[in-house]
Design an enzyme around this catalytic site. Structure first.
Site, mmCIF file in Angstrom:
data_model
loop_
_atom_site.group_PDB
_atom_site.id
_atom_site.type_symbol
_atom_site.label_atom_id
_atom_site.label_comp_id
_atom_site.label_asym_id
_atom_site.label_seq_id
_atom_site.Cartn_x
_atom_site.Cartn_y
_atom_site.Cartn_z
ATOM 1 N N HIS A 106 12.505 -31.870 -6.171
ATOM 2 C CA HIS A 106 13.280 -32.961 -5.553
ATOM 3 C C HIS A 106 13.364 -34.225 -6.410
ATOM 4 O O HIS A 106 13.333 -35.347 -5.899
ATOM 5 C CB HIS A 106 12.725 -33.304 -4.177
ATOM 6 C CG HIS A 106 12.911 -32.240 -3.146
ATOM 7 N ND1 HIS A 106 13.991 -31.381 -3.141
ATOM 8 C CD2 HIS A 106 12.162 -31.897 -2.060
ATOM 9 C CE1 HIS A 106 13.905 -30.565 -2.100
ATOM 10 N NE2 HIS A 106 12.808 -30.846 -1.436
ATOM 11 N N HIS A 174 17.435 -34.279 3.471
ATOM 12 C CA HIS A 174 16.262 -33.490 3.865
ATOM 13 C C HIS A 174 15.826 -33.799 5.309
ATOM 14 O O HIS A 174 14.623 -33.853 5.596
ATOM 15 C CB HIS A 174 15.115 -33.768 2.896
ATOM 16 C CG HIS A 174 14.140 -32.647 2.723
ATOM 17 N ND1 HIS A 174 13.313 -32.221 3.731
ATOM 18 C CD2 HIS A 174 13.867 -31.866 1.649
ATOM 19 C CE1 HIS A 174 12.551 -31.235 3.296
ATOM 20 N NE2 HIS A 174 12.876 -30.994 2.028
ATOM 21 N N GLU A 311 19.325 -27.678 4.229
ATOM 22 C CA GLU A 311 19.612 -28.487 3.045
ATOM 23 C C GLU A 311 20.706 -27.807 2.216
ATOM 24 O O GLU A 311 20.456 -26.805 1.555
ATOM 25 C CB GLU A 311 18.354 -28.646 2.198
ATOM 26 C CG GLU A 311 17.161 -29.204 2.937
ATOM 27 C CD GLU A 311 15.867 -28.897 2.221
ATOM 28 O OE1 GLU A 311 15.694 -29.379 1.071
ATOM 29 O OE2 GLU A 311 15.034 -28.165 2.776
#
Length: 346
Positions: A106, A174, A311
């Site tokens: 991420h 998220h 996601e």
């Protein structure tokens, strides 16, 4: 037309003020922080007209700064995992932060921890972020614009980015959803459907093997609304590796076109959520490691599987798999993708 209000939400440990934006359209209210472009809450009516907050989150800025679960946040520069925290692009090798074992997750010190610049726009809020060349090891100066718009029972997230050098770009949101309410406990009785005939199997570190495998005949087959708890603990290697669902599905249809990706439903509240996206993949994650995160809204303790994520994304570790769609943003081009979360009642 949606209305937008702004309220102070405290000051970060480095002295940066954070603002909480309240976006309302009819009976739906979405609250967004400029810290991480975070969806703090999403309040929708249930079948009895009660207001239900269906997004996990925190009441305090300190909790958002302390968390490592990305609740509600925009993540980037490259969402999901990059194996070995390194990649090659254009003949150059780049080393990233290894923040998920030996892998990169991420964006490292990613966009979820940055305070974005926020400005009102029609039906919503526009957030911008400047990511300099070398940020977290990525090449190129990246300028990102994300717009949240709330209208006609749907929250649309529009992502745009430009870079002055070739780089990786894979942006997502998220949010952890719980359609029975953020304080209602595990989501195992809720149902999900993924518009995907294939998924990308991964190893024990959640790094894809490069295979694109059919879901048919496996617990990964979620092409019809299926209770999340039905297959989550099946004796299936992929589920054992991840402690439940935490995989990328290959969304049917042509990437780049806004199309059906997923839906979910709670029999308890009657609330349904439908997802459309232009992106090629979707990570369905069932919050298998939520335990131990800060205390949630209203004093809620979030245990494992207290929420699920949908996601939209390029496939994880795509840069190491030439057969995957590539999240490479070339200099002078514009990254532009859209995801829609649509709310309804049964």
């Amino acid at each position: 037309m949606a209305t937008l209000q702004a309220f102070p939400f405290g000051v970060t440990t480095d002295g940066t003020p954070v603002t909480r934006y309240v976006l309302t359209d009819g009976a739906i209210t979405v609250t967004i922080l400029d810290l991480g472009g975070t969806i703090q809450s999403c309040v929708v009516p249930d079948r009895d007209g009660r207001a239900v907050d269906i997004a996990l989150g925190y009441d305090t800025l300190a909790a958002y700064e302390a968390q490592d679960k990305y609740l509600g946040a925009l993540v980037g520069r490259c969402a999901n995992r990059i194996a070995g925290a390194a990649f090659s692009l254009g003949g150059h090798d780049y080393t990233l932060l290894a923040n998920n074992g030996v892998n990169h997750l991420h964006g490292g010190h990613g966009f979820d921890k940055r305070v974005w610049h926020a400005a009102p726009c029609e039906d919503g809020l526009t957030l911008t972020l400047h990511s300099p060349d070398g940020d977290d090891g990525y090449p190129g100066t990246l300028d990102v614009t994300v717009t949240y718009a709330l209208a006609h029972g749907a929250l649309t997230i529009d992502y745009r980015a430009v870079s002055d050098a070739d780089t990786l770009c894979n942006l997502t949101n998220h949010t952890y959803w719980n359609l029975a309410g953020q304080s209602s406990g595990a989501v195992l009785a809720q149902s999900v459907r993924l518009a995907a005939t294939h998924f990308t199997p991964a190893n024990a570190q959640s790094i894809p093997t490069g295979e694109i495998a059919p879901v048919e005949g496996t617990p990964m087959d979620l092409r019809v609304l299926t209770p999340i708890g039905r297959g989550i603990d099946a004796d299936f290697e992929q589920l054992r590796f991840a402690g439940g669902y935490d995989h990328n599905w290959v969304i049917d249809g042509a990437a780049g076109t806004l199309r059906d990706a997923a839906s979910a439903h709670s029999d308890e509240t009657g609330i349904s959520l439908a997802v459309e996206t232009t992106l090629p993949g979707l990570q369905f994650y069932t919050g298998n490691f939520l335990e131990g995160c800060p205390i949630g809204k209203g004093g809620t303790i979030y245990g494992n599987r207290a929420g699920f994520c949908l996601e939209t994304q390029f496939y994880p570790d795509a840069i190491h798999h030439a057969n995957f769609p590539q999240p490479v943003l070339h200099a002078g081009e514009t990254y532009h993708h859209t995801t829609v979360f649509r709310f309804s009642l049964d």
